[in-house]
Design a protein around this motif. Sequence first.
Motif, PDB file in Angstrom:
ATOM      1  N   MET A 127      18.091  -7.210 -15.125  1.00 28.89           N
ATOM      2  CA  MET A 127      17.781  -8.382 -13.503  1.00 28.89           C
ATOM      3  C   MET A 127      18.486  -6.815 -12.299  1.00 28.89           C
ATOM      4  SD  MET A 127      18.273 -11.631 -14.419  1.00 28.89           S
ATOM      5  CE  MET A 127      19.693 -11.918 -15.329  1.00 28.89           C
ATOM      6  N   ARG A 128      19.872  -6.481 -12.276  1.00 35.63           N
ATOM      7  CA  ARG A 128      19.923  -5.744 -11.670  1.00 35.63           C
ATOM      8  C   ARG A 128      19.069  -4.543 -10.973  1.00 35.63           C
ATOM      9  NH1 ARG A 128      24.981  -5.620 -14.400  1.00 35.63           N
ATOM     10  NH2 ARG A 128      24.624  -4.014 -15.009  1.00 35.63           N
ATOM     11  N   ASN A 129      18.927  -3.944 -12.085  1.00 32.58           N
ATOM     12  CA  ASN A 129      17.606  -3.094 -12.344  1.00 32.58           C
ATOM     13  C   ASN A 129      16.083  -3.223 -11.294  1.00 32.58           C
ATOM     14  OD1 ASN A 129      17.144  -0.018 -12.632  1.00 32.58           O
ATOM     15  ND2 ASN A 129      15.699  -0.434 -14.325  1.00 32.58           N
ATOM     16  N   VAL A 130      15.542  -4.308 -11.418  1.00 31.17           N
ATOM     17  CA  VAL A 130      14.403  -4.601 -10.949  1.00 31.17           C
ATOM     18  C   VAL A 130      14.702  -5.212  -9.322  1.00 31.17           C
ATOM     19  CG1 VAL A 130      13.250  -7.009 -10.646  1.00 31.17           C
ATOM     20  CG2 VAL A 130      13.686  -6.343 -13.206  1.00 31.17           C
ATOM     21  N   VAL A 131      15.560  -5.234  -9.248  1.00 35.49           N
ATOM     22  CA  VAL A 131      16.299  -6.027  -7.786  1.00 35.49           C
ATOM     23  C   VAL A 131      16.373  -4.396  -7.143  1.00 35.49           C
ATOM     24  CG1 VAL A 131      17.922  -6.370  -6.232  1.00 35.49           C
ATOM     25  CG2 VAL A 131      17.681  -8.001  -7.951  1.00 35.49           C
ATOM     26  N   THR A 132      16.731  -3.528  -7.440  1.00 34.53           N
ATOM     27  CA  THR A 132      17.140  -1.819  -6.891  1.00 34.53           C
ATOM     28  C   THR A 132      15.671  -1.192  -7.134  1.00 34.53           C
ATOM     29  OG1 THR A 132      19.388  -1.905  -7.581  1.00 34.53           O
ATOM     30  CG2 THR A 132      18.371   0.102  -6.849  1.00 34.53           C
ATOM     31  N   GLN A 133      15.027  -1.225  -8.161  1.00 35.18           N
ATOM     32  CA  GLN A 133      13.308  -0.480  -8.066  1.00 35.18           C
ATOM     33  C   GLN A 133      12.574  -1.325  -7.021  1.00 35.18           C
ATOM     34  OE1 GLN A 133      13.933   2.287  -8.972  1.00 35.18           O
ATOM     35  NE2 GLN A 133      15.969   2.296 -10.547  1.00 35.18           N
ATOM     36  N   LEU A 134      12.607  -2.612  -7.205  1.00 29.87           N
ATOM     37  CA  LEU A 134      11.551  -3.103  -6.482  1.00 29.87           C
ATOM     38  C   LEU A 134      11.403  -2.844  -5.303  1.00 29.87           C
ATOM     39  CD1 LEU A 134       9.238  -5.127  -5.752  1.00 29.87           C
ATOM     40  CD2 LEU A 134      10.501  -7.095  -6.264  1.00 29.87           C
ATOM     41  N   ARG A 135      13.568  -2.702  -4.709  1.00 32.48           N
ATOM     42  CA  ARG A 135      13.511  -2.358  -3.375  1.00 32.48           C
ATOM     43  C   ARG A 135      12.957  -1.207  -2.930  1.00 32.48           C
ATOM     44  NH1 ARG A 135      19.081  -5.075  -2.792  1.00 32.48           N
ATOM     45  NH2 ARG A 135      18.842  -6.975  -1.708  1.00 32.48           N
ATOM     46  N   VAL A 136      13.234  -0.308  -3.873  1.00 35.59           N
ATOM     47  CA  VAL A 136      11.992   1.101  -3.638  1.00 35.59           C
ATOM     48  C   VAL A 136      10.575   1.174  -3.759  1.00 35.59           C
ATOM     49  CG1 VAL A 136      12.297   3.225  -5.021  1.00 35.59           C
ATOM     50  CG2 VAL A 136      14.659   2.673  -4.907  1.00 35.59           C
ATOM     51  N   ALA A 137      10.372   0.706  -4.775  1.00 35.26           N
ATOM     52  CA  ALA A 137       8.909   0.472  -4.962  1.00 35.26           C
ATOM     53  C   ALA A 137       8.472  -0.079  -3.811  1.00 35.26           C
ATOM     54  CB  ALA A 137       8.639  -0.532  -6.376  1.00 35.26           C
ATOM     55  N   VAL A 138       8.815  -1.010  -3.241  1.00 34.34           N
ATOM     56  CA  VAL A 138       8.235  -1.779  -1.944  1.00 34.34           C
ATOM     57  C   VAL A 138       8.226  -0.592  -0.637  1.00 34.34           C
ATOM     58  CG1 VAL A 138       8.740  -3.033   0.044  1.00 34.34           C
ATOM     59  CG2 VAL A 138       8.553  -3.945  -2.419  1.00 34.34           C
ATOM     60  N   ALA A 139       9.249   0.778  -0.144  1.00 34.35           N
ATOM     61  CA  ALA A 139       9.480   1.030   0.584  1.00 34.35           C
ATOM     62  C   ALA A 139       8.821   2.771   0.517  1.00 34.35           C
ATOM     63  CB  ALA A 139      10.897   1.821   1.457  1.00 34.35           C
ATOM     64  N   HIS A 140       8.199   2.601  -1.140  1.00 32.76           N
ATOM     65  CA  HIS A 140       7.762   3.762  -1.562  1.00 32.76           C
ATOM     66  C   HIS A 140       6.941   3.364  -2.411  1.00 32.76           C
ATOM     67  CE1 HIS A 140      10.801   5.877   1.093  1.00 32.76           C
ATOM     68  NE2 HIS A 140      11.560   5.305   0.496  1.00 32.76           N
ATOM     69  N   PRO A 141       6.105   2.843  -2.096  1.00 26.56           N
ATOM     70  CA  PRO A 141       4.891   2.752  -3.535  1.00 26.56           C
ATOM     71  C   PRO A 141       4.291   3.967  -4.337  1.00 26.56           C
ATOM     72  CG  PRO A 141       4.106   2.559  -0.997  1.00 26.56           C
ATOM     73  CD  PRO A 141       5.086   2.793  -1.087  1.00 26.56           C
ATOM     74  N   ASP A 142       4.591   4.573  -4.505  1.00 33.93           N
ATOM     75  CA  ASP A 142       4.173   5.915  -5.152  1.00 33.93           C
ATOM     76  C   ASP A 142       5.673   6.889  -5.816  1.00 33.93           C
ATOM     77  OD1 ASP A 142       5.018   7.354  -3.083  1.00 33.93           O
ATOM     78  OD2 ASP A 142       3.441   8.483  -3.026  1.00 33.93           O
ATOM     79  N   ASP A 143       6.251   5.475  -5.594  1.00 29.71           N
ATOM     80  CA  ASP A 143       7.685   5.789  -6.415  1.00 29.71           C
ATOM     81  C   ASP A 143       7.441   6.198  -8.023  1.00 29.71           C
ATOM     82  OD1 ASP A 143      10.201   6.290  -7.366  1.00 29.71           O
ATOM     83  OD2 ASP A 143      10.868   6.783  -5.536  1.00 29.71           O
ATOM     84  N   SER A 181      -1.222   1.661  -7.169  1.00 27.00           N
ATOM     85  CA  SER A 181      -2.761   0.834  -6.220  1.00 27.00           C
ATOM     86  C   SER A 181      -2.131  -0.599  -6.219  1.00 27.00           C
ATOM     87  CB  SER A 181      -4.269   1.061  -6.007  1.00 27.00           C
ATOM     88  OG  SER A 181      -4.105   0.269  -7.778  1.00 27.00           O
ATOM     89  N   VAL A 182      -1.290  -1.001  -6.886  1.00 27.18           N
ATOM     90  CA  VAL A 182      -1.407  -2.973  -6.563  1.00 27.18           C
ATOM     91  C   VAL A 182      -1.115  -3.059  -5.674  1.00 27.18           C
ATOM     92  CG1 VAL A 182      -0.168  -4.825  -7.434  1.00 27.18           C
ATOM     93  CG2 VAL A 182      -0.882  -2.974  -9.471  1.00 27.18           C
ATOM     94  N   PRO A 183      -1.248  -4.475  -4.453  1.00 29.29           N
ATOM     95  CA  PRO A 183      -0.927  -4.420  -3.692  1.00 29.29           C
ATOM     96  C   PRO A 183       0.619  -4.920  -3.276  1.00 29.29           C
ATOM     97  CG  PRO A 183      -3.279  -5.434  -4.036  1.00 29.29           C
ATOM     98  CD  PRO A 183      -2.740  -5.247  -5.536  1.00 29.29           C
ATOM     99  N   LYS A 184       1.126  -5.238  -2.548  1.00 29.55           N
ATOM    100  CA  LYS A 184       2.592  -5.262  -2.097  1.00 29.55           C
ATOM    101  C   LYS A 184       2.428  -6.796  -3.184  1.00 29.55           C
ATOM    102  CE  LYS A 184       6.314  -6.298   1.024  1.00 29.55           C
ATOM    103  NZ  LYS A 184       6.697  -6.266   2.894  1.00 29.55           N
ATOM    104  N   HIS A 185       1.892  -7.838  -2.411  1.00 24.17           N
ATOM    105  CA  HIS A 185       2.125  -8.977  -2.238  1.00 24.17           C
ATOM    106  C   HIS A 185       2.260  -9.242  -4.676  1.00 24.17           C
ATOM    107  CE1 HIS A 185       3.448 -12.819  -2.050  1.00 24.17           C
ATOM    108  NE2 HIS A 185       2.681 -12.949  -3.423  1.00 24.17           N
ATOM    109  N   GLN A 186       1.212  -8.365  -5.017  1.00 25.76           N
ATOM    110  CA  GLN A 186       1.262  -8.362  -6.429  1.00 25.76           C
ATOM    111  C   GLN A 186       2.035  -7.827  -6.822  1.00 25.76           C
ATOM    112  OE1 GLN A 186      -3.350  -7.921  -6.431  1.00 25.76           O
ATOM    113  NE2 GLN A 186      -2.314  -8.507  -8.453  1.00 25.76           N
ATOM    114  N   LEU A 187       3.097  -6.741  -6.660  1.00 28.15           N
ATOM    115  CA  LEU A 187       4.144  -5.555  -7.082  1.00 28.15           C
ATOM    116  C   LEU A 187       5.015  -6.927  -7.118  1.00 28.15           C
ATOM    117  CD1 LEU A 187       5.739  -3.150  -7.952  1.00 28.15           C
ATOM    118  CD2 LEU A 187       5.640  -3.350  -4.838  1.00 28.15           C
ATOM    119  N   VAL A 188       5.472  -7.704  -5.894  1.00 24.74           N
ATOM    120  CA  VAL A 188       6.721  -8.392  -5.564  1.00 24.74           C
ATOM    121  C   VAL A 188       6.554  -9.547  -6.694  1.00 24.74           C
ATOM    122  CG1 VAL A 188       7.807  -9.444  -4.000  1.00 24.74           C
ATOM    123  CG2 VAL A 188       7.103  -7.659  -2.818  1.00 24.74           C
TER     124      VAL A 188
END
Length: 394
Positions: free
Chosen positions: A224-240, A184-191
């Motif tokens: 760092m590579r993992n954060v970049v990859t997983q953040l893109r996924v989490a932004v597109a699919h917040p409940d992944d 439920s964290v807002p997108k900006h807080q997630l990023v």
Amino acid sequence: MQSFDFKCPTEVVFGRGAEEQVPEKLKAYGAKRILIVYGGGSVVRSGLLGRIECALTTAGLVFTSIGGVQPNPRVGLVREGVRRVLAHQLDFILAVGGGSVIDSAKAIAHGAANPDTDVWDFWCGRAQLTQSMPVGVVLTLAAAGSETSDSAVLTNEDTGKKQGLNSPLNRPVVAFLNPELTYSVPKHQLVAGSCDILMHTLERYFTAVKAVNAFTDMVAEALMRNVVTQLRVAVAHPDDYDARSELMWCGSVSHCNFTELGRCKDFACHRLGHELSGMFDVTHGDSLTTMWGWWAEYVYHDDVARFAHYAEAVWDVHEGTDEAKAKAGIAATVAFFREMGMPTCFSELGIGELNQVTIHNLADSFSAGGTKRVGSFHPIDKATAIEIYNLANH
């Protein structure tokens, strides 16, 4: 591999339903009377706080609560928390939230264990911290890594000063990490939180230590590579769940000191950002992405090969000279921040172009009136801080 001393005593309970183990684990750590620390209404609206309170009551544990922790946590609320611990004779602090809540809980624990010392004295160096109370954490945001770290940051709202404190006594005894609590964290807080994870790793990756620390570097680069990859996924699919779990664990690993073994901390960029947060009350992660590219542009000549290796290992930049690769790696990092909607200069941060009096005031606070240099990769003094702030000043 260089010598190091590593200890991270925090017990981590990770996975779905992790918070259900709170009562039994707290009892195992001797808790009987608990102060619950939380932030805004999100843990109330989600029902998380109520579930934890019900579980504690069922287990026969006594508790009281203090809410209202803000981003850039304030020492005023910490002092109130200390008063409640002492008034109710509490013996355990439980943080339910993200980094600001956890840092507030740590500070309350320090203040309550040292009732004759104002808690801010520990942060500004007027008093030495030698004892504290046990702290537990139910994490709701993958970001600061405070759930496993030896650091805590407070803001003195009376002076506008934001200051960090490092101590082994800052380590929580137990942390409950359920990635589902971050859905439920807002997108900006997630990023912003994920960018903070990157920054905690970068601040250890670029240091004064030039010797080879291959495994430490590989861990940092993979993180760092993992954060970049997983953040893109989490932004597109917040409940992944997988993306959220990867980000949550990366946050804990990034700030427990594991990614600096054989190296050291720099944290000059953090300190540059702290001054912005203290003066303008901007989000911590936003202040870091605002400053990192300009810090890197200013200092990369000190070790071009290191920046080139970073570009290759994290951003797959393999063409050109070391100079060209170093610049491309910096540009790729800044481009990722922008892709994620993060600020990279003062106007994007929302504070506008600053006048030179304000720039000098920021640098003066950063350098303790010109008496200190900050960082190890390229120690930053007041004059240098002015130059870097001016690079971002548009």
